[in-house]
Structure formats: structure tokens, C-alpha cells
Design a protein around this motif. Structure first.
Motif, PDB file in Angstrom:
ATOM      1  N   TYR A 135      42.500  34.591  36.515  1.00 57.66           N
ATOM      2  CA  TYR A 135      41.159  34.605  37.105  1.00 57.66           C
ATOM      3  C   TYR A 135      41.117  33.813  38.405  1.00 57.66           C
ATOM      4  N   ALA A 136      41.887  32.731  38.482  1.00 57.32           N
ATOM      5  CA  ALA A 136      41.944  31.965  39.726  1.00 57.32           C
ATOM      6  C   ALA A 136      42.520  32.815  40.852  1.00 57.32           C
ATOM      7  N   LEU A 137      43.590  33.567  40.552  1.00 59.66           N
ATOM      8  CA  LEU A 137      44.198  34.441  41.559  1.00 59.66           C
ATOM      9  C   LEU A 137      43.262  35.589  41.931  1.00 59.66           C
ATOM     10  N   ALA A 138      42.662  36.222  40.898  1.00 57.71           N
ATOM     11  CA  ALA A 138      41.772  37.350  41.168  1.00 57.71           C
ATOM     12  C   ALA A 138      40.508  36.901  41.891  1.00 57.71           C
ATOM     13  N   GLY A 139      39.960  35.740  41.500  1.00 57.10           N
ATOM     14  CA  GLY A 139      38.754  35.235  42.153  1.00 57.10           C
ATOM     15  C   GLY A 139      38.988  34.891  43.607  1.00 57.10           C
ATOM     16  N   SER A 140      40.101  34.214  43.881  1.00 54.33           N
ATOM     17  CA  SER A 140      40.407  33.855  45.268  1.00 54.33           C
ATOM     18  C   SER A 140      40.709  35.101  46.101  1.00 54.33           C
ATOM     19  N   GLU A 141      41.357  36.100  45.472  1.00 50.87           N
ATOM     20  CA  GLU A 141      41.627  37.359  46.180  1.00 50.87           C
ATOM     21  C   GLU A 141      40.331  38.071  46.530  1.00 50.87           C
ATOM     22  N   SER A 142      39.369  38.056  45.600  1.00 47.98           N
ATOM     23  CA  SER A 142      38.083  38.707  45.842  1.00 47.98           C
ATOM     24  C   SER A 142      37.304  37.993  46.940  1.00 47.98           C
ATOM     25  N   PHE A 143      37.295  36.656  46.896  1.00 47.91           N
ATOM     26  CA  PHE A 143      36.651  35.893  47.963  1.00 47.91           C
ATOM     27  C   PHE A 143      37.314  36.179  49.309  1.00 47.91           C
ATOM     28  N   GLY A 144      38.650  36.220  49.301  1.00 53.71           N
ATOM     29  CA  GLY A 144      39.375  36.492  50.538  1.00 53.71           C
ATOM     30  C   GLY A 144      39.090  37.863  51.097  1.00 53.71           C
ATOM     31  N   GLU A 145      38.998  38.875  50.214  1.00 49.08           N
ATOM     32  CA  GLU A 145      38.700  40.243  50.643  1.00 49.08           C
ATOM     33  C   GLU A 145      37.303  40.330  51.246  1.00 49.08           C
ATOM     34  N   VAL A 325      27.501  48.715  49.986  1.00 46.90           N
ATOM     35  CA  VAL A 325      27.857  48.926  48.579  1.00 46.90           C
ATOM     36  C   VAL A 325      29.148  48.193  48.253  1.00 46.90           C
ATOM     37  N   ALA A 326      30.106  48.267  49.179  1.00 46.50           N
ATOM     38  CA  ALA A 326      31.356  47.539  48.985  1.00 46.50           C
ATOM     39  C   ALA A 326      31.097  46.039  48.903  1.00 46.50           C
ATOM     40  N   THR A 327      30.135  45.566  49.695  1.00 45.06           N
ATOM     41  CA  THR A 327      29.781  44.144  49.640  1.00 45.06           C
ATOM     42  C   THR A 327      29.165  43.789  48.294  1.00 45.06           C
ATOM     43  N   VAL A 328      28.280  44.651  47.786  1.00 46.17           N
ATOM     44  CA  VAL A 328      27.669  44.415  46.474  1.00 46.17           C
ATOM     45  C   VAL A 328      28.740  44.394  45.381  1.00 46.17           C
ATOM     46  N   VAL A 329      29.681  45.350  45.448  1.00 46.96           N
ATOM     47  CA  VAL A 329      30.771  45.384  44.467  1.00 46.96           C
ATOM     48  C   VAL A 329      31.603  44.106  44.559  1.00 46.96           C
ATOM     49  N   GLY A 330      31.881  43.676  45.790  1.00 44.90           N
ATOM     50  CA  GLY A 330      32.654  42.448  45.965  1.00 44.90           C
ATOM     51  C   GLY A 330      31.943  41.232  45.405  1.00 44.90           C
ATOM     52  N   ILE A 331      30.621  41.121  45.658  1.00 39.00           N
ATOM     53  CA  ILE A 331      29.845  39.996  45.121  1.00 39.00           C
ATOM     54  C   ILE A 331      29.812  40.047  43.599  1.00 39.00           C
ATOM     55  N   PHE A 332      29.642  41.261  43.059  1.00 37.32           N
ATOM     56  CA  PHE A 332      29.638  41.420  41.604  1.00 37.32           C
ATOM     57  C   PHE A 332      30.946  40.943  40.985  1.00 37.32           C
ATOM     58  N   ILE A 333      32.068  41.342  41.578  1.00 39.12           N
ATOM     59  CA  ILE A 333      33.370  40.939  41.045  1.00 39.12           C
ATOM     60  C   ILE A 333      33.548  39.431  41.151  1.00 39.12           C
ATOM     61  N   ILE A 334      33.106  38.834  42.251  1.00 41.57           N
ATOM     62  CA  ILE A 334      33.211  37.383  42.425  1.00 41.57           C
ATOM     63  C   ILE A 334      32.421  36.654  41.339  1.00 41.57           C
ATOM     64  N   ILE A 335      31.182  37.084  41.106  1.00 40.69           N
ATOM     65  CA  ILE A 335      30.366  36.451  40.064  1.00 40.69           C
ATOM     66  C   ILE A 335      31.001  36.663  38.699  1.00 40.69           C
ATOM     67  N   SER A 336      31.485  37.889  38.450  1.00 42.24           N
ATOM     68  CA  SER A 336      32.095  38.203  37.160  1.00 42.24           C
ATOM     69  C   SER A 336      33.312  37.319  36.889  1.00 42.24           C
ATOM     70  N   ILE A 337      34.174  37.189  37.876  1.00 42.01           N
ATOM     71  CA  ILE A 337      35.381  36.377  37.703  1.00 42.01           C
ATOM     72  C   ILE A 337      35.021  34.900  37.571  1.00 42.01           C
ATOM     73  N   THR A 338      34.041  34.439  38.346  1.00 42.03           N
ATOM     74  CA  THR A 338      33.617  33.047  38.261  1.00 42.03           C
ATOM     75  C   THR A 338      33.079  32.713  36.876  1.00 42.03           C
TER      76      THR A 338
END
Length: 475
Positions: A135-145, A325-338
Motif C-alpha cells: 500500500y505504501a508503494l501503491a499510494g506513493s505511485e498514485s500520488f506521483g501519477e 474523470v481521471a483526476t477523480v479516479v486518481g483521488i479515489f484510489i489515493i483515498i482508498s489506499i490511504t
């Protein structure tokens, strides 16, 4: 009291919703949607059965403690202790003080053999630590993207901010998780509806091949199994009452069912938009400035990417006016992983607290009890801090192959854990104590079927992990 069941529901959702979103859609590159549905729904049914097993284990744990207390005290004294509260400045034992809140370490001590309980502790701490690294790797990757920043710079902030919240604000984290889970549910609904609207029916050459149904087996087990980690500390929030236990069990099951439905919808959305196999796209990645020549589920799986990466590329390339929409998906994934990181981190801290609790001797005086509690808090916080430091170091080493690690290593440990939980359940059936919501005897037979299913999964996991090294070209 209903807030407890809402918290149970949302924390259960947050413990499950995350793994599936990150990796499950990528497993459809060969099998397609329908074989995945068969494998995933089977895994979901198995995990619903395991939820019922754990609720009975938790009840047996409480009943056995009460039975042992009655054996130490005669009935008259026991009734007196139940009816009286503590006097000022005097320590009087009560039923609530004597019955320890459940945790996975304590359940292993009660229902597993001397050697197996250490195996269980080792597996569950390793499993939770592995999830937190992922989750740390996926969360940081999502923030970076989303922000266009190299994710290695985000890892320290991501891990340590959440680690301090978990260790020092653990009593408030349930409400925070509930609010964030509700928020990510709203974002998910918005993202799915709009994404389906703007890219509906894009997948024209989709194929289904049941010969690859086993591709979804391991990650399906993994994605639905997170509730095991959070059930004990959620169970401690309710009273030993049949109505409350029934509502608690229903809240957990409904959380699991909700996550199963959302995972299926998410896989359907990604499968409908992202091609299974190579689809040429030429663009410039914001962070690396390297050309991307292929965008597909297959390529994303090979590169160890999470499922949102190829989805966002398609939206960015073909529907730039819907880039929000891509931004919403990105925010959703960030919140989900967090939220998932906080949930699994809380479960790890809770288990560490349980292990520390079992190592401290009992105290008779009130002053000694206070000193013991302070020592326990300090010790458990320090050990948790060390584990988060290890997680941070491993994440910073930048391990590759996100999906491969998650699918093979974590799924193998999760299967072993669930096997041990089934053995706990079968062992608890031989404990001669009455509980408020016992399962029918036929459930013992279902436990053997679950054991068979999990044993097959373990064998398959070992097979696909070992076979590449036994090929002639690798010898």
C-alpha cells in the motif's frame, strides 16, 4: 449503539476495498470477465463462511474466559463482583476487567497448539507488513501519477504521517476510517458512472477463456480476506448479547458483500475500457517523459502497474475533455489506499498490543495496574514504531513487480492464515462451553470444504511460483 455497527461496516469495507481495485482487473488479460466472476464469487462465498467461523471463535473466547473466572471464584463472590463497581481508591475485580478483549494473538493462544500459535503470529505480522509495504508503494505511485512527482519522494511522508496517526490516535481512527470510506464510495460511484458514459462499449474484441480461470484464484482470495484482521478489535466494541452479535456479524457480511459487488463493477469498467492486449498509444508521461507505445491489461500486468494507470492513459489519450474523470479516479484510489493503510496498520498495532499484553504479568494493586498499563502502551508503541521503520526501509528500496509480489507471496500467507483459522474453528467446537449464537453442526463439514479449497490454492500458489525455475532454460 447503531454507530458501532456502522463503524464495523465501514471498517470492514476499508479492510477489503483496495487490493481488488489495484490488481484484480489486470488478471483479466487472458481469462476475460466471466471466468474471473466464477473464481471471485467462489472466493467471496468462502470468506463469508470464514466470517461465521471467526464470530463463533470470538464467542468461544469470551465464554471460556468467563468459565475460567467462575472456576476461580465461587458463585456467590462472582455475583457480588458483577453487581458492584469499583470503590474509590480500591481495586475490585469485575467481570469486564477479568475478560480480556479479543485479538488474533490471544485467539491463537486459546485454540491452536503450542507450536502453531507462533506460526500464526509470524504469518499474520508478516502478512500485514507485506500489505503495508504494497500500500505504501501503491499510494506513493498514485500520488506521483496525480501530482507529477517521483513517488520515492512521497513514500516517507505517506508512511510516517499515517504511522503516527495509527500509533498515537488509535482510539479515533475508526471514525476517521468511516468518514473516508463514505467519501471514497461517493467518488467511486461518480467515477464509474461518468467513465462508463464516456467510454461505453469500447472493448470490441474481448475474449473469455476458462482455461485461465486459475489466474484470478489467488488474488480473489487475497482481495476478500482483509476482514479477518479487523474483526477482533471491532468485536470488542459490542456487548456479549445475542442481538448485538447478530448485528455485528451482519455488518461484517454486508461489508464483504458490498466490496464484492464494487470489485466486480470496477473490473467490468476497466475491462470494458482498457484492451486485454496491446493497443498502441504514443504520449509523453508527465513524470518520466518516456514514450508509451502500448497500453493494455497485459502490458500493465507485465510492468507491475496498478489498474488505474492504463485506465487513466486511455481517458487522457482518447477523451482529454474528460480528463477530470481521471483526476477523480486518481483521488479515489489515493483515498482508498490511504484508508486501507490505516486499517491494516491499526490491525498490526492491535496484534502487537495483544502480544505485549500476554507477556505482562497480572497485578493486584491499583497502582501496579496503572504502571503496567503505561508500560504496555510504551512498549507496544515502540514495537509498532520499529515495524513501521522496517516497512519504510523496504518500501524505499523500491521493490519491483507489484502484482507478482501481491499475488504470490501475500496470497500464500493469507491462505495459510485462513487454514489456521479453520483449524481454530474446528478446535473450538470441542470446547465444552455454551455461546449465544452457535452454528449448526453441519458447519463443521463446510469448514472441511473450505480447508480443501484453501489447500488447493496453496498448492497452486507454490506450483506457479516454483515452475518458472524448473523450466529447461532456467536450469
Amino acid at each position: 449503539m447503531n454507530i458501532v455497527y456502522l463503524e464495523t461496516y465501514f471498517v470492514t469495507v476499508s479492510s477489503i476495498l483496495g487490493i481488488g481495485f489495484l490488481g484484480l482487473p489486470l488478471l483479466l488479460d487472458k481469462s476475460g470477465l466471466y471466468p474471473f466472476l466464477v473464481a471471485f464469487l467462489t472466493a467471496s462465498v468462502v470468506h463469508i463462511l470464514i466470517v461465521f467461523f471467526i464470530v463463533e471463535i470470538l464467542q468461544k473466547s469470551h465464554a471460556l474466559q468467563v468459565k475460567h473466572l467462575k472456576e476461580k471464584l465461587n458463585d456467590d463472590i462472582y455475583e457480588t463482583l458483577e453487581d458492584h463497581s469499583n470503590n474509590e481508591g480500591q481495586a475490585i475485580l469485575s467481570k469486564q476487567d477479568a475478560v480480556r478483549s479479543p485479538d488474533l494473538h490471544f485467539l491463537a493462544e486459546m485454540f491452536l497448539g503450542y507450536g502453531f500459535k507462533y506460526v500464526f503470529d509470524t504469518l499474520i505480522i508478516t502478512d500485514l507488513s507485506s500489505f503495508l509495504i504494497l500500500y505504501a508503494l501503491a499510494g506513493s505511485e498514485s500520488f506521483g501519477e496525480l501530482l507529477g512527482i517521483k513517488y520515492l519522494y512521497i513514500i516517507p511522508v505517506f508512511i510516517w504521517c499515517l504511522a503516527f496517526i495509527i500509533i498515537f490516535a488509535v482510539s479515533y481512527i475508526g471514525n476517521l476510517i468511516s468518514v473516508l470510506t463514505l467519501l471514497k464510495g461517493v467518488l467511486f460511484s461518480l467515477a464509474v458512472i461518468v467513465t462508463l458514459f464516456v467510454t461505453s462499449g469500447r472493448q470490441e474484441n474481448a475474449s473469455n477463456n476458462f482455461n485461465y480461470i486459475q489466474d484470478s484464484l489467488l488474488l480473489s482470495i487475497l482481495s476478500a480476506g482483509g476482514s479477518v484482521f479487523v474483526m477482533p478489535f471491532l468485536f470488542a466494541k459490542i456487548e456479549n448479547d445475542s442481538s448485538q452479535i447478530k448485528k455485528y456479524r451482519l455488518a461484517v457480511v454486508m461489508g464483504l458483500v458490498t466490496c464484492s459487488i464494487l470489485n466486480i463493477i470496477w473490473c467490468w469498467v476497466v475491462f470494458d475500457i482498457v484492451p486485454q492486449h496491446c493497443s498502441p498509444i504514443i504520449e509523453r508521461n508527465k513524470s518520466s517523459h518516456e514514450p508509451i507505445v502500448c497500453n493494455s491489461l497485459e502490458r500493465a500486468k507485465e510492468n507491475g502497474e496498478i489498474s488505474t494507470v492504463p485506465l487513466i492513459r486511455v481517458i487522457r489519450h482518447e477523451h482529454p475533455y474528460f480528463l477530470w474523470v481521471a483526476t477523480v479516479v486518481g483521488i479515489f484510489i489515493i483515498i482508498s489506499i490511504t484508508v486501507s493503510f490505516m486499517t491494516y496498520g491499526t490491525a498490526l498495532h492491535h496484534i502487537i498490543c495483544g502480544i505485549v499484553e500476554s507477556k505482562f504479568p497480572s497485578c493486584s494493586s491499583l497502582e501496579s495496574q496503572r504502571s503496567k498499563n503505561i508500560a504496555k502502551i510504551f512498549t507496544s508503541s515502540f514495537i509498532s514504531f520499529i515495524f513501521f521503520a522496517i516497512i519504510f526501509v523496504i518500501a524505499m528500496l523500491n521493490p519491483k513487480a507489484f502484482l507478482e509480489v501481491m499475488e504470490k507471496f501475500c496470497s500464500l500467507i493469507t491462505c495459510f492464515l485462513h487454514i489456521l483459522i479453520c483449524l481454530m474453528f474446528l478446535s473450538s467446537r470441542y470446547k465444552n462451553v455454551e455461546i449465544l449464537l452457535p452454528l449448526p453442526k453441519i458447519w463443521a463439514s463446510s469448514a472441511y470444504l473450505v480447508l480443501l479449497y484453501l489447500s488447493y490454492s496453496v498448492c497452486y500458489d507454490i506450483y506457479i511460483s516454483v515452475m518458472p525455475y524448473l523450466q529447461p532454460n532456467n536450469i
